[in-house]
Design a protein around this motif. Structure first.
Motif, PDB file in Angstrom:
ATOM      1  N   LEU A 119       0.734  -1.115  -0.051  1.00  0.00           N
ATOM      2  CA  LEU A 119      -0.036   0.227  -0.025  1.00  0.00           C
ATOM      3  C   LEU A 119       0.783   1.300   0.066  1.00  0.00           C
ATOM      4  CD1 LEU A 119      -2.683   1.244   0.266  1.00  0.00           C
ATOM      5  CD2 LEU A 119      -2.612   1.029   2.635  1.00  0.00           C
ATOM      6  N   ALA A 120       1.947   1.314   0.797  1.00  0.00           N
ATOM      7  CA  ALA A 120       2.631   2.279   1.018  1.00  0.00           C
ATOM      8  C   ALA A 120       3.296   2.561  -0.500  1.00  0.00           C
ATOM      9  CB  ALA A 120       3.851   2.222   1.818  1.00  0.00           C
ATOM     10  N   ALA A 121       4.000   1.590  -1.328  1.00  0.00           N
ATOM     11  CA  ALA A 121       4.447   1.722  -2.466  1.00  0.00           C
ATOM     12  C   ALA A 121       3.526   2.155  -3.573  1.00  0.00           C
ATOM     13  CB  ALA A 121       5.066   0.382  -2.955  1.00  0.00           C
ATOM     14  N   LEU A 122       2.127   1.557  -3.606  1.00  0.00           N
ATOM     15  CA  LEU A 122       1.203   2.060  -4.354  1.00  0.00           C
ATOM     16  C   LEU A 122       1.009   3.455  -4.161  1.00  0.00           C
ATOM     17  CD1 LEU A 122      -0.752   1.035  -6.517  1.00  0.00           C
ATOM     18  CD2 LEU A 122      -2.522   0.687  -4.721  1.00  0.00           C
ATOM     19  N   ARG A 123       0.793   4.183  -2.855  1.00  0.00           N
ATOM     20  CA  ARG A 123       0.676   5.453  -2.899  1.00  0.00           C
ATOM     21  C   ARG A 123       1.747   6.441  -3.206  1.00  0.00           C
ATOM     22  NH1 ARG A 123       0.596   8.212   3.426  1.00  0.00           N
ATOM     23  NH2 ARG A 123       0.401  10.424   2.698  1.00  0.00           N
ATOM     24  N   THR A 124       3.031   5.892  -3.138  1.00  0.00           N
ATOM     25  CA  THR A 124       3.980   6.514  -3.855  1.00  0.00           C
ATOM     26  C   THR A 124       3.788   6.861  -5.122  1.00  0.00           C
ATOM     27  OG1 THR A 124       5.634   5.787  -1.997  1.00  0.00           O
ATOM     28  CG2 THR A 124       6.675   6.378  -3.879  1.00  0.00           C
ATOM     29  N   ILE A 125       3.423   5.830  -6.009  1.00  0.00           N
ATOM     30  CA  ILE A 125       3.303   6.138  -7.513  1.00  0.00           C
ATOM     31  C   ILE A 125       1.992   7.079  -7.711  1.00  0.00           C
ATOM     32  CG2 ILE A 125       4.802   4.219  -8.286  1.00  0.00           C
ATOM     33  CD1 ILE A 125       2.417   2.364  -8.419  1.00  0.00           C
ATOM     34  N   ALA A 126       1.034   6.450  -6.813  1.00  0.00           N
ATOM     35  CA  ALA A 126      -0.074   7.512  -7.085  1.00  0.00           C
ATOM     36  C   ALA A 126       0.160   9.107  -6.774  1.00  0.00           C
ATOM     37  CB  ALA A 126      -1.321   7.003  -6.148  1.00  0.00           C
ATOM     38  N   GLU A 127       0.965   9.146  -5.988  1.00  0.00           N
ATOM     39  CA  GLU A 127       1.351  10.736  -5.717  1.00  0.00           C
ATOM     40  C   GLU A 127       2.013  11.166  -6.816  1.00  0.00           C
ATOM     41  OE1 GLU A 127       2.993  10.240  -1.985  1.00  0.00           O
ATOM     42  OE2 GLU A 127       1.570  10.738  -0.736  1.00  0.00           O
ATOM     43  N   GLN A 128       2.623  10.441  -7.632  1.00  0.00           N
ATOM     44  CA  GLN A 128       3.336  10.892  -8.784  1.00  0.00           C
ATOM     45  C   GLN A 128       2.469  11.194  -9.823  1.00  0.00           C
ATOM     46  OE1 GLN A 128       6.694   8.093  -9.086  1.00  0.00           O
ATOM     47  NE2 GLN A 128       7.563   8.888  -7.161  1.00  0.00           N
ATOM     48  N   ARG A 129       1.224  10.901  -9.766  1.00  0.00           N
ATOM     49  CA  ARG A 129       0.172  11.096 -10.908  1.00  0.00           C
ATOM     50  C   ARG A 129       0.572  10.175 -11.990  1.00  0.00           C
ATOM     51  NH1 ARG A 129      -2.488  15.830  -9.930  1.00  0.00           N
ATOM     52  NH2 ARG A 129      -3.327  15.756 -11.845  1.00  0.00           N
TER      53      ARG A 129
END
Length: 216
Positions: A130-140
């Protein structure tokens, strides 16, 4: 207090000094010819030089339990993915009906590895993912791809996590690995619509991660 050592868990970005511990985890999860397939998943390939390059250029998160590195997640953001050997071999993908290579102007990412030391609790896997997914989601990024080995032996440990994120199989890809020869993997796609990063930031899972000190 009963004197027991308090369990402390921390997620942070990897640095070059983490590579030896990452290699130890890779070795523990290595698929060995003639040995039983590990029930918790396994890793194929990835040299020390590649891990150092990933730490330098990609998004690598590490999980520490009581100060010991116990897991890591590797995602390739769009510019790193499109410059990689993996992207250069995309002609090996057999896309499923209704699916095709994303347009060149769309930001896409690739979830490359999710690894936990055998001593880590399995509940840490979704937290790290989840943390990794959030990282790439934050990069749009508009979508993220992932692969799981299908043949000659399945590596399905990550499939429930991919399904929980809304992932679906969109194709298959055949590659060569030194350890096992030719392998075929399912290619998954997870859509990351506008607002996904905010949704992840306010989800129960991310609140749990925040309480465990997700560090920069």
């Amino acid at each position: 207090m009963d004197g027991r050592k308090r369990l402390t868990v921390r997620l942070r970005r990897a640095c070059a000094a983490d590579v030896p511990a990452m290699l130890d985890i890779r070795e523990a999860l290595r698929l060995r010819p003639g040995a039983p397939v590990p029930s918790g998943g396994f890793l194929l390939g990835c040299s020390e030089a590649r891990y150092r390059l990933l730490v330098e250029r990609a998004d690598v998160l590490v999980l520490e339990i009581r100060g010991q590195l116990s897991g890591f997640a590797v995602t390739l953001p769009d510019p790193v993915l499109r410059a990689s050997e993996l992207w250069a071999r995309r002609d090996r993908i057999v896309w499923g009906a209704g699916h095709s290579e994303p347009p060149p102007n769309e930001r896409i990412a690739y979830f490359d590895q999710l690894a936990l030391a055998p001593t880590a609790a399995r509940l840490h896997a979704p937290m790290l993912a989840l943390a990794a997914l959030r990282t790439i989601a934050e990069q749009r990024h508009g979508r993220v791809y992932a692969t799981t080995l299908r043949a000659p032996m399945p590596n399905s440990a990550a499939v429930p996590l991919i399904a929980a994120a809304g992932g679906r199989v969109v194709g298959q890809v055949t590659e060569e690995y030194e350890e096992v020869g030719e392998v075929t993997s399912d290619l998954y796609e997870v859509l990351l619509p506008e607002g996904m990063a905010a949704a992840l930031a306010t989800s129960a899972g991310t609140r749990t991660i925040s309480s465990l000190r997700l560090a920069a």
